[in-house]
Enzyme design. Sequence first.
Site, PDB file in Angstrom:
ATOM      1  N   ASP A  12      67.087  70.575  23.386  1.00 55.63           N
ATOM      2  CA  ASP A  12      65.931  70.471  22.497  1.00 55.63           C
ATOM      3  C   ASP A  12      65.253  69.109  22.547  1.00 55.63           C
ATOM      4  OD1 ASP A  12      66.489  73.074  21.683  1.00 55.63           O
ATOM      5  OD2 ASP A  12      67.774  72.396  20.044  1.00 55.63           O
ATOM      6  N   LYS A  15      61.923  69.518  26.557  1.00 56.20           N
ATOM      7  CA  LYS A  15      61.759  69.854  27.987  1.00 56.20           C
ATOM      8  C   LYS A  15      60.547  70.756  28.223  1.00 56.20           C
ATOM      9  CE  LYS A  15      65.950  71.519  27.960  1.00 56.20           C
ATOM     10  NZ  LYS A  15      66.387  71.096  26.616  1.00 56.20           N
ATOM     11  N   GLY A  39      65.448  77.599  24.180  1.00 51.87           N
ATOM     12  CA  GLY A  39      64.194  77.834  23.470  1.00 51.87           C
ATOM     13  C   GLY A  39      63.293  76.658  23.787  1.00 51.87           C
ATOM     14  N   HIS A  40      62.308  76.879  24.646  1.00 50.93           N
ATOM     15  CA  HIS A  40      61.425  75.791  25.088  1.00 50.93           C
ATOM     16  C   HIS A  40      60.037  76.009  24.501  1.00 50.93           C
ATOM     17  CE1 HIS A  40      64.223  75.117  28.818  1.00 50.93           C
ATOM     18  NE2 HIS A  40      64.835  74.955  27.662  1.00 50.93           N
ATOM     19  N   GLN A 224      69.245  73.534  28.068  1.00 48.74           N
ATOM     20  CA  GLN A 224      70.279  72.778  27.342  1.00 48.74           C
ATOM     21  C   GLN A 224      70.192  71.294  27.727  1.00 48.74           C
ATOM     22  OE1 GLN A 224      71.587  76.017  28.899  1.00 48.74           O
ATOM     23  NE2 GLN A 224      70.606  76.727  27.053  1.00 48.74           N
TER      24      GLN A 224
HETATM   25  P1  GDP Z   1      63.348  71.988  24.554  1.00 49.55           P
HETATM   26  O1  GDP Z   1      64.392  73.013  24.278  1.00 49.55           O
HETATM   27  O2  GDP Z   1      63.903  70.759  25.194  1.00 49.55           O
HETATM   28  O3  GDP Z   1      62.172  72.529  25.315  1.00 49.55           O
HETATM   29  O4  GDP Z   1      62.796  71.532  23.138  1.00 49.55           O
HETATM   30  P2  GDP Z   1      62.400  72.506  21.907  1.00 49.55           P
HETATM   31  O5  GDP Z   1      61.116  73.168  22.220  1.00 49.55           O
HETATM   32  O6  GDP Z   1      63.534  73.353  21.516  1.00 49.55           O
HETATM   33  O7  GDP Z   1      62.243  71.453  20.749  1.00 49.55           O
HETATM   34  C1  GDP Z   1      61.337  70.397  20.820  1.00 49.55           C
HETATM   35  C2  GDP Z   1      60.391  70.503  19.616  1.00 49.55           C
HETATM   36  O8  GDP Z   1      59.684  69.288  19.476  1.00 49.55           O
HETATM   37  C3  GDP Z   1      59.314  71.564  19.778  1.00 49.55           C
HETATM   38  O9  GDP Z   1      59.040  72.095  18.528  1.00 49.55           O
HETATM   39  C4  GDP Z   1      58.118  70.791  20.309  1.00 49.55           C
HETATM   40  O10 GDP Z   1      56.890  71.415  19.984  1.00 49.55           O
HETATM   41  C5  GDP Z   1      58.267  69.485  19.583  1.00 49.55           C
HETATM   42  N1  GDP Z   1      57.785  68.291  20.292  1.00 49.55           N
HETATM   43  C6  GDP Z   1      57.841  68.001  21.623  1.00 49.55           C
HETATM   44  N2  GDP Z   1      57.386  66.754  21.837  1.00 49.55           N
HETATM   45  C7  GDP Z   1      57.051  66.249  20.638  1.00 49.55           C
HETATM   46  C8  GDP Z   1      56.552  64.980  20.196  1.00 49.55           C
HETATM   47  O11 GDP Z   1      56.352  64.048  20.966  1.00 49.55           O
HETATM   48  N3  GDP Z   1      56.367  64.829  18.852  1.00 49.55           N
HETATM   49  C9  GDP Z   1      56.605  65.812  17.958  1.00 49.55           C
HETATM   50  N4  GDP Z   1      56.398  65.557  16.683  1.00 49.55           N
HETATM   51  N5  GDP Z   1      57.079  67.016  18.347  1.00 49.55           N
HETATM   52  C10 GDP Z   1      57.298  67.218  19.653  1.00 49.55           C
HETATM   53  P1  IMO Z   2      67.429  74.296  25.068  1.00 53.48           P
HETATM   54  O1  IMO Z   2      67.229  74.724  26.495  1.00 53.48           O
HETATM   55  C1  IMO Z   2      70.237  73.108  21.962  1.00 53.48           C
HETATM   56  C2  IMO Z   2      74.150  75.065  21.971  1.00 53.48           C
HETATM   57  C3  IMO Z   2      74.510  76.006  20.839  1.00 53.48           C
HETATM   58  C4  IMO Z   2      76.003  75.767  20.772  1.00 53.48           C
HETATM   59  C5  IMO Z   2      76.393  75.601  22.227  1.00 53.48           C
HETATM   60  C6  IMO Z   2      76.941  76.867  22.872  1.00 53.48           C
HETATM   61  O2  IMO Z   2      66.440  74.860  24.133  1.00 53.48           O
HETATM   62  O3  IMO Z   2      67.559  72.814  24.996  1.00 53.48           O
HETATM   63  P2  IMO Z   2      75.791  79.113  23.712  1.00 53.48           P
HETATM   64  O4  IMO Z   2      74.997  80.145  22.969  1.00 53.48           O
HETATM   65  O5  IMO Z   2      75.042  78.480  24.834  1.00 53.48           O
HETATM   66  O6  IMO Z   2      77.140  79.608  24.123  1.00 53.48           O
HETATM   67  O7  IMO Z   2      76.077  77.953  22.620  1.00 53.48           O
HETATM   68  O8  IMO Z   2      75.214  75.189  22.897  1.00 53.48           O
HETATM   69  N1  IMO Z   2      72.908  75.372  22.694  1.00 53.48           N
HETATM   70  C7  IMO Z   2      71.774  74.662  22.591  1.00 53.48           C
HETATM   71  N2  IMO Z   2      71.472  73.613  21.806  1.00 53.48           N
HETATM   72  N3  IMO Z   2      69.334  73.551  22.850  1.00 53.48           N
HETATM   73  C8  IMO Z   2      69.633  74.588  23.668  1.00 53.48           C
HETATM   74  O9  IMO Z   2      68.824  75.000  24.659  1.00 53.48           O
HETATM   75  C9  IMO Z   2      70.883  75.225  23.530  1.00 53.48           C
HETATM   76  N4  IMO Z   2      71.498  76.269  24.146  1.00 53.48           N
HETATM   77  C10 IMO Z   2      72.732  76.345  23.628  1.00 53.48           C
HETATM   78  O10 IMO Z   2      73.847  75.663  19.657  1.00 53.48           O
HETATM   79  O11 IMO Z   2      76.250  74.540  20.124  1.00 53.48           O
HETATM   80 MG    MG Z   3      65.132  74.162  22.717  1.00 53.40          MG
END
Ligand code: GDP
Ligand code: IMO
Ligand code: MG
Length: 424
Positions: A12, A15, A39-40, A224
């Site tokens: 998270d 990415k 979840g991207h 991840q």
């Molecule tokens: P990922 O799994 O690495 O793709 O990240 P996620 O999408 O799960 O979580 C990142 C969250 O931060 C999302 O809700 C993005 O919309 C938000 N986000 C990304 N870059 C920024 C930033 O520079 N500032 C803020 N406030 N939010 C951001």
């Molecule tokens: P992205 O790509 C954050 C965490 C789960 C749990 C552990 C194992 O969005 O960064 P699993 O269901 O994979 O067996 O769970 O890994 N986890 C993540 N945490 N971002 C993710 O993906 C994750 N995918 C799995 O919360 O701790």
């Molecule tokens: Mg994510």
Amino acid sequence: MNRILIGAQWGDEGKGKVIDILAAKSDIVVRYQGGPNAGHTIKVKGRKFVLHLIPSGVLYSKKICVIGNGVVIDPDALFEEVKMLAQGDIEVRNRLFISDQAHLIFPYHRLMDQLRENSLKKGKAIGTTKRGIGPCYADKMARVGIRICDLRSMSYLRQRLADVVKDRNAILTKVYKVQPISFEKTFAYCQKIRSRLLEFAIDTPKYLYESSKAGKNILFEGAQGTLLDVDHGTYPFVTSSNATVGGAITGSGIAPTFIDRIIGVVKAYTTRVGEGPFPSQFPSKLMEQIQKKGEEFGSTTGRPRRCGWFDAVIVRHAVRINGLDAMAIMKLDVLSGLKNLKIATAYRINGKITRDYPHAINEFSVAKPIYETMKGWNEDITGCKKWNDLPVNARKYLKRLETLTETPIKMVSVGSQRHQTIFL
Ligand code: GDP
Ligand code: IMO
Ligand code: MG
């Protein structure tokens, strides 16, 4: 230019946003590990998309998206995502390709993930996403998985599935004492998903090899993060795939000699969702404040993410394991308004000081961070367009992160929208 993008913390990091930006100058975007546990999030022109399986380059109408052999595919989740994109006028036909060697997540994998997690006591559960990821990868390693190419011959599949269902049912009925799964229902499920799934299936390693030879630019999208990697993360509180750079190689079938650059995505602070130790976690009041400001709620499960100070020990570990050439620092805007910022530079573990990430979870779980403190800034930075627009203390903070991680910062993100990005 072929680039790999890796999460450098516990996932998270942002990415999705970085992939969406880099995809503009790429021809092909490839997912290589993980599955619908990811979840991207991408926000463009007021619209928000959360992608779980399909590469984040999909929002550009002409980019090719590839799901590699290392990804575990839940057909229901995949078709749901295709539908969600179609509702936003994004068509994937003829530009989404899936490795025919990718393993399938069946409903019984999701069931086993849930049963296992629910049976573990507090402190022992992993806090998985319950998407069936671990059981599916376990089956892959135990050589009882079903791959997309196995759907080509229904007579072969019938035999194979019969063995697999028998094996699963022994565990379901004897260990978990629940109802067995039905072979006929599982076989019917395969018949239902088969032709739709096979439409996407190709020999992806060959496709990537030939595309690279033809001069196409390929972007590899990690899911991840390094500390969730099954080999290099906080085992056992990890996911079941290699979220580090090696996973990009085995999970896509590309050879390492084809890779030009490796980029780490790093949040300006730290978050973690799910169970497991987190040395630099904030005290509860600050945690609530940052959770709210940073909207730190899981993109896949909606669970609140734990938040903490930037931990240079774990990011240095990610730099080493992945050989990061550069970092993208995300969510710097979330830190605006804090009087002081702390950075964990080392740990004290049972009285001993170390700058290195300890492998044993019993050591990591008692690690007390040694912090250095820097002055914060009050300005709203979400409109900053270039380095010199940033407050001097924000620049000092970033420079310190570069020094502590020995890695240059090439991108700073100051908001969730595509345009809220500073390039260095
Ligand atoms: P990922 O799994 O690495 O793709 O990240 P996620 O999408 O799960 O979580 C990142 C969250 O931060 C999302 O809700 C993005 O919309 C938000 N986000 C990304 N870059 C920024 C930033 O520079 N500032 C803020 N406030 N939010 C951001
Ligand atoms: P992205 O790509 C954050 C965490 C789960 C749990 C552990 C194992 O969005 O960064 P699993 O269901 O994979 O067996 O769970 O890994 N986890 C993540 N945490 N971002 C993710 O993906 C994750 N995918 C799995 O919360 O701790
Ligand atoms: Mg994510």
